[in-house]
Design an enzyme around this catalytic site. Structure first.
Site, PDB file in Angstrom:
ATOM      1  N   ARG A   1     -39.968  23.863  -7.605  1.00 21.34           N
ATOM      2  CA  ARG A   1     -38.888  22.923  -7.886  1.00 21.34           C
ATOM      3  C   ARG A   1     -39.482  21.992  -9.386  1.00 21.34           C
ATOM      4  NH1 ARG A   1     -35.894  19.353  -5.232  1.00 21.34           N
ATOM      5  NH2 ARG A   1     -35.608  18.629  -7.204  1.00 21.34           N
TER       6      ARG A   1
ATOM      7  N   TYR B   1     -21.381   8.279   1.300  1.00 26.08           N
ATOM      8  CA  TYR B   1     -21.780   8.565   0.202  1.00 26.08           C
ATOM      9  C   TYR B   1     -20.851   8.086  -0.872  1.00 26.08           C
ATOM     10  CZ  TYR B   1     -26.201  10.065   2.131  1.00 26.08           C
ATOM     11  OH  TYR B   1     -27.344  10.381   2.766  1.00 26.08           O
TER      12      TYR B   1
HETATM   13  O1  CP3 Z   1     -34.469  22.375   4.848  1.00 25.14           O
HETATM   14  C1  CP3 Z   1     -33.041  22.005   5.144  1.00 25.14           C
HETATM   15  O2  CP3 Z   1     -32.723  21.375   6.059  1.00 25.14           O
HETATM   16  C2  CP3 Z   1     -32.245  22.474   4.082  1.00 25.14           C
HETATM   17  C3  CP3 Z   1     -31.850  21.623   3.064  1.00 25.14           C
HETATM   18  C4  CP3 Z   1     -31.227  20.309   3.329  1.00 25.14           C
HETATM   19  C5  CP3 Z   1     -31.345  19.432   2.326  1.00 25.14           C
HETATM   20  N1  CP3 Z   1     -30.392  18.450   2.523  1.00 25.14           N
HETATM   21  C6  CP3 Z   1     -31.938  19.430   0.980  1.00 25.14           C
HETATM   22  C7  CP3 Z   1     -32.472  18.356   0.405  1.00 25.14           C
HETATM   23  C8  CP3 Z   1     -30.263  20.087   4.065  1.00 25.14           C
HETATM   24  C9  CP3 Z   1     -29.528  20.412   5.373  1.00 25.14           C
HETATM   25  C10 CP3 Z   1     -29.778  18.698   3.739  1.00 25.14           C
HETATM   26  C11 CP3 Z   1     -28.525  17.728   4.348  1.00 25.14           C
HETATM   27  C12 CP3 Z   1     -28.561  16.307   4.220  1.00 25.14           C
HETATM   28  N2  CP3 Z   1     -28.654  15.826   2.802  1.00 25.14           N
HETATM   29  C13 CP3 Z   1     -28.387  15.559   5.118  1.00 25.14           C
HETATM   30  C14 CP3 Z   1     -28.129  15.559   6.700  1.00 25.14           C
HETATM   31  C15 CP3 Z   1     -29.476  15.935   7.186  1.00 25.14           C
HETATM   32  C16 CP3 Z   1     -30.109  14.778   7.424  1.00 25.14           C
HETATM   33  O3  CP3 Z   1     -31.532  14.587   7.007  1.00 25.14           O
HETATM   34  O4  CP3 Z   1     -29.747  13.913   8.126  1.00 25.14           O
HETATM   35  C17 CP3 Z   1     -28.162  13.927   4.347  1.00 25.14           C
HETATM   36  C18 CP3 Z   1     -27.842  12.684   4.894  1.00 25.14           C
HETATM   37  C19 CP3 Z   1     -28.269  14.554   3.008  1.00 25.14           C
HETATM   38  C20 CP3 Z   1     -28.236  13.738   1.758  1.00 25.14           C
HETATM   39  C21 CP3 Z   1     -29.598  13.532   1.115  1.00 25.14           C
HETATM   40  N3  CP3 Z   1     -30.025  14.414   0.140  1.00 25.14           N
HETATM   41  C22 CP3 Z   1     -30.490  12.609   1.363  1.00 25.14           C
HETATM   42  C23 CP3 Z   1     -30.537  11.396   2.093  1.00 25.14           C
HETATM   43  C24 CP3 Z   1     -31.690  12.852   0.522  1.00 25.14           C
HETATM   44  C25 CP3 Z   1     -33.011  12.275   0.417  1.00 25.14           C
HETATM   45  C26 CP3 Z   1     -33.342  11.550  -0.711  1.00 25.14           C
HETATM   46  C27 CP3 Z   1     -34.962  11.530  -0.998  1.00 25.14           C
HETATM   47  O5  CP3 Z   1     -35.397  12.076  -1.822  1.00 25.14           O
HETATM   48  O6  CP3 Z   1     -35.587  10.760  -0.067  1.00 25.14           O
HETATM   49  C28 CP3 Z   1     -31.436  14.219  -0.084  1.00 25.14           C
HETATM   50  C29 CP3 Z   1     -32.074  14.971  -1.067  1.00 25.14           C
HETATM   51  C30 CP3 Z   1     -32.617  16.187  -0.432  1.00 25.14           C
HETATM   52  N4  CP3 Z   1     -31.876  17.133   0.188  1.00 25.14           N
HETATM   53  C31 CP3 Z   1     -33.738  16.794  -0.704  1.00 25.14           C
HETATM   54  C32 CP3 Z   1     -33.805  17.885  -0.123  1.00 25.14           C
HETATM   55  C33 CP3 Z   1     -35.054  18.970  -0.083  1.00 25.14           C
HETATM   56  C34 CP3 Z   1     -34.990  15.932  -1.674  1.00 25.14           C
HETATM   57  C35 CP3 Z   1     -34.708  16.138  -3.002  1.00 25.14           C
HETATM   58  C36 CP3 Z   1     -35.973  16.792  -3.876  1.00 25.14           C
HETATM   59  O7  CP3 Z   1     -36.764  17.724  -3.163  1.00 25.14           O
HETATM   60  O8  CP3 Z   1     -36.087  16.271  -4.955  1.00 25.14           O
END
Ligand code: CP3
Length: 345
Positions: A42, A153
């Site tokens: 990434r 969101y």
């Molecule tokens: O491994 C997996 O489960 C597959 C990938 C996945 C991601 N997001 C990748 C991600 C899945 C299934 C999600 C779903 C998701 N996204 C949810 C529901 C699941 C849960 O945890 O309740 C929600 C609420 C989101 C919204 C979201 N996206 C949040 C709250 C965040 C976190 C922000 C942070 O960095 O703390 C994200 C970003 C995100 N989604 C990341 C990943 C790998 C991190 C981004 C990064 O790596 O830069």
């Protein structure tokens, strides 16, 4: 790989409530931040850009399967990706989460969001097809955000603890709320359809923030739309997992919303969760913080979860919520091996 091996994979057997050779295990957020090989891939690529590149999606989805030998892969994407794909101006800010440039407030704002068609997400179709070929007998779980969690969101403009603006719309502008929920339900259903038609074996509907609702409001303002998505997914013929956090008082309703499997978070003893979801298979529910405990403490608690899970018609072992970024991958490897060995006895 013969289709029969996939159909008789422990994950799909458990999701259907059939006998399993061992308890299947996978981890929410297994594909992502806790893996060094993920961080390396990434480097210099924005989160949502990585979700639009089939080669990156494929590799990131496969990484945890290779490392842990988990019983299912979860498609690497995000719950806001379909909104981005139809043209909503949003971004995922590192360490923050999804941020929406112009929050949704009016009927006109809702009407301006296009419905999702497969043409919006060709890279999803391509990545799922490639993955299904690579994964062989290991099932791929597709997913979408549930209308309430995605709406939060869109209405708040970013992550929220209280969901105050979202609830203000729900109570104060029920017509706008209903239009928004219908819009997202359609997008989520279409997004799941794309993934299943390309070969995903199961779907999970993430209503991560549904636990913010009192049961009566959940029934009136949230459940009908989640049910709509789950019913649409039901037509695709794959098992449907329904998950939220802090949903102890909603588990019976989340079961009734139409899921085949209900996810239980760690706050509810799994035995109680099994009773509440009414005879359905369950998924969960080790506290994600237990990976930071000494290994023997983590495994002792995992053994308790496995024991409790035997009372359900099917049990898919998971954490009660996603893997935290600072998790040591070696702990998850030990946990996976333990679940497999312990449940074979
Ligand atoms: O491994 C997996 O489960 C597959 C990938 C996945 C991601 N997001 C990748 C991600 C899945 C299934 C999600 C779903 C998701 N996204 C949810 C529901 C699941 C849960 O945890 O309740 C929600 C609420 C989101 C919204 C979201 N996206 C949040 C709250 C965040 C976190 C922000 C942070 O960095 O703390 C994200 C970003 C995100 N989604 C990341 C990943 C790998 C991190 C981004 C990064 O790596 O830069």
């Amino acid at each position: 790989m013969p289709a029969a091996d996939l159909a008789s994979s422990p994950f799909l057997l458990a999701a259907r409530g059939e006998p399993v050779p061992h308890t299947p295990v996978w981890f929410m957020r297994q594909a992502g931040r806790s893996l060094p090989e993920y961080r390396k891939l990434r480097e210099g690529v924005a989160m949502l850009d990585s979700c639009m590149q089939p080669d990156l999606i494929t590799e990131i989805t496969l990484q945890p399967v290779r490392r842990y030998d988990v019983d299912a892969a979860i498609f690497f994407s995000d719950i806001v990706l379909p909104l981005k794909a139809v043209g909503v101006d949003l971004d995922i800010k590192p360490g923050v989460g999804p941020v929406v440039a112009q929050p949704v407030r009016t009927l006109a704002d809702v009407a301006a969001i296009p419905d999702l068609t497969p043409e919006h997400v060709p890279y999803i179709t391509e990545a799922v097809r490639t993955l299904v070929g690579e994964l062989g007998s290991t099932p791929l779980i597709g997913f979408a955000g549930a209308p309430f969690t995605v709406a939060s969101y869109l209405v708040e403009g970013g992550p929220s603890k209280e969901h105050a603006l979202t609830k203000a719309m729900m109570y104060g502008a029920p017509d706008v709320w209903a239009a928004l929920m219908a819009k997202i339900a359609g997008i989520s259903a279409a997004y799941l359809r794309v993934q299943v038609e390309a070969g995903a074996s199961a779907v999970q509907l993430f209503d991560s923030w549904a636990g913010a609702m009192a049961p009566q409001d959940y029934v009136a303002h949230v459940m009908p739309w989640s049910s709509q998505v789950l019913a649409a997914a039901g037509e695709l013929g794959v098992p449907r997992i329904h998950f939220g956090v802090g949903t102890g008082e909603l588990l019976d309703l989340m079961g009734q919303a139409g899921a085949d499997v209900v996810g239980v978070d760690w706050r509810v003893p799994l035995a109680d969760g099994i009773r509440r979801v009414g005879g359905r298979p369950v998924q969960g529910n080790l506290d994600p913080s237990l990976v930071f405990a000494p290994t023997e403490v983590m495994l002792a608690r995992a053994a308790e979860v496995l024991d409790a899970g035997r009372a359900a018609p099917g049990h898919i072992f998971n954490l009660g919520h996603g893997v935290m970024p600072s998790t040591d991958p070696d702990q998850l490897a030990r946990l996976t091996d333990f679940v497999h060995e312990q449940s074979r006895r």
